[in-house]
Design a protein around this motif. Sequence first.
Motif, PDB file in Angstrom:
ATOM      1  N   VAL A  70      49.738  24.223  10.575  1.00  0.00           N
ATOM      2  CA  VAL A  70      48.684  23.235  10.764  1.00  0.00           C
ATOM      3  C   VAL A  70      47.440  23.757  10.057  1.00  0.00           C
ATOM      4  O   VAL A  70      47.114  24.945  10.161  1.00  0.00           O
ATOM      5  CB  VAL A  70      48.387  23.058  12.270  1.00  0.00           C
ATOM      6  N   MET A  71      46.743  22.873   9.325  1.00  0.00           N
ATOM      7  CA  MET A  71      45.446  23.214   8.722  1.00  0.00           C
ATOM      8  C   MET A  71      44.414  22.242   9.263  1.00  0.00           C
ATOM      9  O   MET A  71      44.570  21.032   9.125  1.00  0.00           O
ATOM     10  CB  MET A  71      45.502  23.119   7.199  1.00  0.00           C
ATOM     11  N   VAL A  72      43.361  22.786   9.901  1.00  0.00           N
ATOM     12  CA  VAL A  72      42.342  21.942  10.513  1.00  0.00           C
ATOM     13  C   VAL A  72      40.933  22.408  10.151  1.00  0.00           C
ATOM     14  O   VAL A  72      40.709  23.563   9.795  1.00  0.00           O
ATOM     15  CB  VAL A  72      42.473  21.913  12.055  1.00  0.00           C
ATOM     16  N   ASP A  73      39.989  21.470  10.296  1.00  0.00           N
ATOM     17  CA  ASP A  73      38.561  21.726  10.140  1.00  0.00           C
ATOM     18  C   ASP A  73      37.915  21.490  11.501  1.00  0.00           C
ATOM     19  O   ASP A  73      37.783  20.346  11.931  1.00  0.00           O
ATOM     20  CB  ASP A  73      37.964  20.781   9.098  1.00  0.00           C
ATOM     21  N   PRO A  74      37.519  22.575  12.201  1.00  0.00           N
ATOM     22  CA  PRO A  74      36.886  22.390  13.504  1.00  0.00           C
ATOM     23  C   PRO A  74      35.406  22.018  13.410  1.00  0.00           C
ATOM     24  O   PRO A  74      34.755  21.858  14.440  1.00  0.00           O
ATOM     25  CB  PRO A  74      37.062  23.760  14.170  1.00  0.00           C
ATOM     26  N   ASP A  75      34.881  21.872  12.210  1.00  0.00           N
ATOM     27  CA  ASP A  75      33.455  21.621  12.016  1.00  0.00           C
ATOM     28  C   ASP A  75      33.156  20.239  11.432  1.00  0.00           C
ATOM     29  O   ASP A  75      32.081  20.011  10.890  1.00  0.00           O
ATOM     30  CB  ASP A  75      32.858  22.706  11.108  1.00  0.00           C
ATOM     31  N   ALA A  76      34.101  19.317  11.530  1.00  0.00           N
ATOM     32  CA  ALA A  76      33.898  17.981  10.959  1.00  0.00           C
ATOM     33  C   ALA A  76      33.164  17.088  11.961  1.00  0.00           C
ATOM     34  O   ALA A  76      33.475  17.126  13.146  1.00  0.00           O
ATOM     35  CB  ALA A  76      35.247  17.361  10.591  1.00  0.00           C
ATOM     36  N   PRO A  77      32.236  16.287  11.519  1.00  0.00           N
ATOM     37  CA  PRO A  77      31.727  16.166  10.145  1.00  0.00           C
ATOM     38  C   PRO A  77      30.686  17.220   9.773  1.00  0.00           C
ATOM     39  O   PRO A  77      30.409  17.436   8.607  1.00  0.00           O
ATOM     40  CB  PRO A  77      31.110  14.767  10.132  1.00  0.00           C
ATOM     41  N   SER A  78      30.105  17.891  10.798  1.00  0.00           N
ATOM     42  CA  SER A  78      29.164  18.970  10.505  1.00  0.00           C
ATOM     43  C   SER A  78      29.247  20.007  11.625  1.00  0.00           C
ATOM     44  O   SER A  78      29.551  19.661  12.770  1.00  0.00           O
ATOM     45  CB  SER A  78      27.731  18.435  10.388  1.00  0.00           C
ATOM     46  N   PRO A  79      28.943  21.265  11.305  1.00  0.00           N
ATOM     47  CA  PRO A  79      29.015  22.316  12.332  1.00  0.00           C
ATOM     48  C   PRO A  79      28.088  22.053  13.521  1.00  0.00           C
ATOM     49  O   PRO A  79      28.403  22.428  14.643  1.00  0.00           O
ATOM     50  CB  PRO A  79      28.609  23.586  11.584  1.00  0.00           C
ATOM     51  N   ARG A 114      36.409  18.569   1.763  1.00  0.00           N
ATOM     52  CA  ARG A 114      35.202  18.093   1.092  1.00  0.00           C
ATOM     53  C   ARG A 114      34.039  18.114   2.091  1.00  0.00           C
ATOM     54  O   ARG A 114      33.568  17.058   2.514  1.00  0.00           O
ATOM     55  CB  ARG A 114      35.405  16.678   0.554  1.00  0.00           C
ATOM     56  N   PRO A 115      33.588  19.309   2.467  1.00  0.00           N
ATOM     57  CA  PRO A 115      32.502  19.384   3.458  1.00  0.00           C
ATOM     58  C   PRO A 115      31.222  18.767   2.900  1.00  0.00           C
ATOM     59  O   PRO A 115      30.896  18.951   1.726  1.00  0.00           O
ATOM     60  CB  PRO A 115      32.348  20.886   3.695  1.00  0.00           C
ATOM     61  N   PHE A 116      30.534  18.023   3.741  1.00  0.00           N
ATOM     62  CA  PHE A 116      29.305  17.370   3.290  1.00  0.00           C
ATOM     63  C   PHE A 116      28.073  18.103   3.793  1.00  0.00           C
ATOM     64  O   PHE A 116      27.139  18.325   3.061  1.00  0.00           O
ATOM     65  CB  PHE A 116      29.294  15.901   3.739  1.00  0.00           C
ATOM     66  N   LEU A 117      28.095  18.483   5.068  1.00  0.00           N
ATOM     67  CA  LEU A 117      26.955  19.172   5.662  1.00  0.00           C
ATOM     68  C   LEU A 117      27.365  20.515   6.234  1.00  0.00           C
ATOM     69  O   LEU A 117      28.332  20.596   6.984  1.00  0.00           O
ATOM     70  CB  LEU A 117      26.369  18.336   6.804  1.00  0.00           C
ATOM     71  N   GLY A 118      26.635  21.556   5.896  1.00  0.00           N
ATOM     72  CA  GLY A 118      26.844  22.866   6.495  1.00  0.00           C
ATOM     73  C   GLY A 118      28.065  23.606   5.985  1.00  0.00           C
ATOM     74  O   GLY A 118      28.786  23.139   5.101  1.00  0.00           O
ATOM     75  N   ILE A 119      28.276  24.775   6.570  1.00  0.00           N
ATOM     76  CA  ILE A 119      29.413  25.627   6.235  1.00  0.00           C
ATOM     77  C   ILE A 119      30.536  25.310   7.219  1.00  0.00           C
ATOM     78  O   ILE A 119      30.345  25.415   8.429  1.00  0.00           O
ATOM     79  CB  ILE A 119      29.039  27.121   6.307  1.00  0.00           C
ATOM     80  N   HIS A 120      31.681  24.912   6.699  1.00  0.00           N
ATOM     81  CA  HIS A 120      32.826  24.555   7.529  1.00  0.00           C
ATOM     82  C   HIS A 120      33.855  25.679   7.512  1.00  0.00           C
ATOM     83  O   HIS A 120      34.054  26.333   6.494  1.00  0.00           O
ATOM     84  CB  HIS A 120      33.501  23.284   6.992  1.00  0.00           C
ATOM     85  N   ARG A 121      34.536  25.836   8.651  1.00  0.00           N
ATOM     86  CA  ARG A 121      35.674  26.744   8.752  1.00  0.00           C
ATOM     87  C   ARG A 121      36.940  25.909   8.581  1.00  0.00           C
ATOM     88  O   ARG A 121      37.067  24.847   9.183  1.00  0.00           O
ATOM     89  CB  ARG A 121      35.717  27.416  10.125  1.00  0.00           C
ATOM     90  N   TYR A 122      37.853  26.391   7.761  1.00  0.00           N
ATOM     91  CA  TYR A 122      39.154  25.732   7.583  1.00  0.00           C
ATOM     92  C   TYR A 122      40.203  26.721   8.054  1.00  0.00           C
ATOM     93  O   TYR A 122      40.256  27.850   7.563  1.00  0.00           O
ATOM     94  CB  TYR A 122      39.364  25.311   6.129  1.00  0.00           C
ATOM     95  N   VAL A 123      41.005  26.291   9.023  1.00  0.00           N
ATOM     96  CA  VAL A 123      41.891  27.198   9.737  1.00  0.00           C
ATOM     97  C   VAL A 123      43.348  26.822   9.493  1.00  0.00           C
ATOM     98  O   VAL A 123      43.730  25.663   9.655  1.00  0.00           O
ATOM     99  CB  VAL A 123      41.606  27.139  11.259  1.00  0.00           C
ATOM    100  N   PHE A 124      44.136  27.806   9.086  1.00  0.00           N
ATOM    101  CA  PHE A 124      45.595  27.664   8.977  1.00  0.00           C
ATOM    102  C   PHE A 124      46.189  28.324  10.210  1.00  0.00           C
ATOM    103  O   PHE A 124      45.895  29.491  10.487  1.00  0.00           O
ATOM    104  CB  PHE A 124      46.136  28.377   7.735  1.00  0.00           C
ATOM    105  N   VAL A 125      47.024  27.585  10.943  1.00  0.00           N
ATOM    106  CA  VAL A 125      47.649  28.106  12.159  1.00  0.00           C
ATOM    107  C   VAL A 125      49.156  27.981  12.008  1.00  0.00           C
ATOM    108  O   VAL A 125      49.667  26.926  11.609  1.00  0.00           O
ATOM    109  CB  VAL A 125      47.196  27.317  13.407  1.00  0.00           C
ATOM    110  N   LEU A 126      49.860  29.058  12.330  1.00  0.00           N
ATOM    111  CA  LEU A 126      51.317  29.072  12.234  1.00  0.00           C
ATOM    112  C   LEU A 126      51.914  29.222  13.632  1.00  0.00           C
ATOM    113  O   LEU A 126      51.508  30.101  14.397  1.00  0.00           O
ATOM    114  CB  LEU A 126      51.775  30.240  11.351  1.00  0.00           C
ATOM    115  N   PHE A 127      52.873  28.337  13.940  1.00  0.00           N
ATOM    116  CA  PHE A 127      53.593  28.381  15.218  1.00  0.00           C
ATOM    117  C   PHE A 127      55.072  28.603  14.949  1.00  0.00           C
ATOM    118  O   PHE A 127      55.611  28.078  13.977  1.00  0.00           O
ATOM    119  CB  PHE A 127      53.459  27.048  15.971  1.00  0.00           C
TER     120      PHE A 127
END
Length: 177
Positions: A70-79, A114-127
């Motif tokens: 799974v790849m997710v952005d926990p900071d959408a739309p902004s941190p 495509r982050p618009f505002l701020g610094i985003h973390r993009y997380v790869f999680v393996l199960f």
Amino acid sequence: MPAREQRDPLAVARVIGDVLDPFTRSINLRVTYGGNREVTNGCEFKPSQIVNQPTVDVGGDDMRTLFTLVMVDPDAPSPSDPSLRDYLHWLVTDIPGTTGAHYGQEIVCYESPRPFLGIHRYVFVLFRQLGRQTVYAPGWRQNFNTRDFAELYNLGSPVAAVYFNCQRENTSGGRRA
């Protein structure tokens, strides 16, 4: 908090907490963009460097063991207002151990960050999967919940995770009226 957890880059960056519960890494996960730029916890990428789907290599010692990525952005739309957390960028299931994501079943195709505002973390999680199973694509990418997904499909705790940071690239010409 135990001293070990304080030094864990996933805990320091609040990936543990915002996206995942504490877990013990037990499988190697290697993510590279452009063939040679490896994702390491906290590294920086520009949006132009991550347009194309990365290469993901999964460790393990048995091709019969299957994994979900799974790849997710926990900071959408902004941190400062992550109201779309976790934004789902990619979902691949049935990845055989010792191979890569391209051997798995892509459930949700890769969407380049495509982050618009701020610094985003993009997380790869393996199960680790209990076996081959049918996983359904969520109806939308926003507000995907990694914990709920893992519980729904009986995936248990993650076996590996890595994240990178990304922010909007500067545009030329300064501010427009």
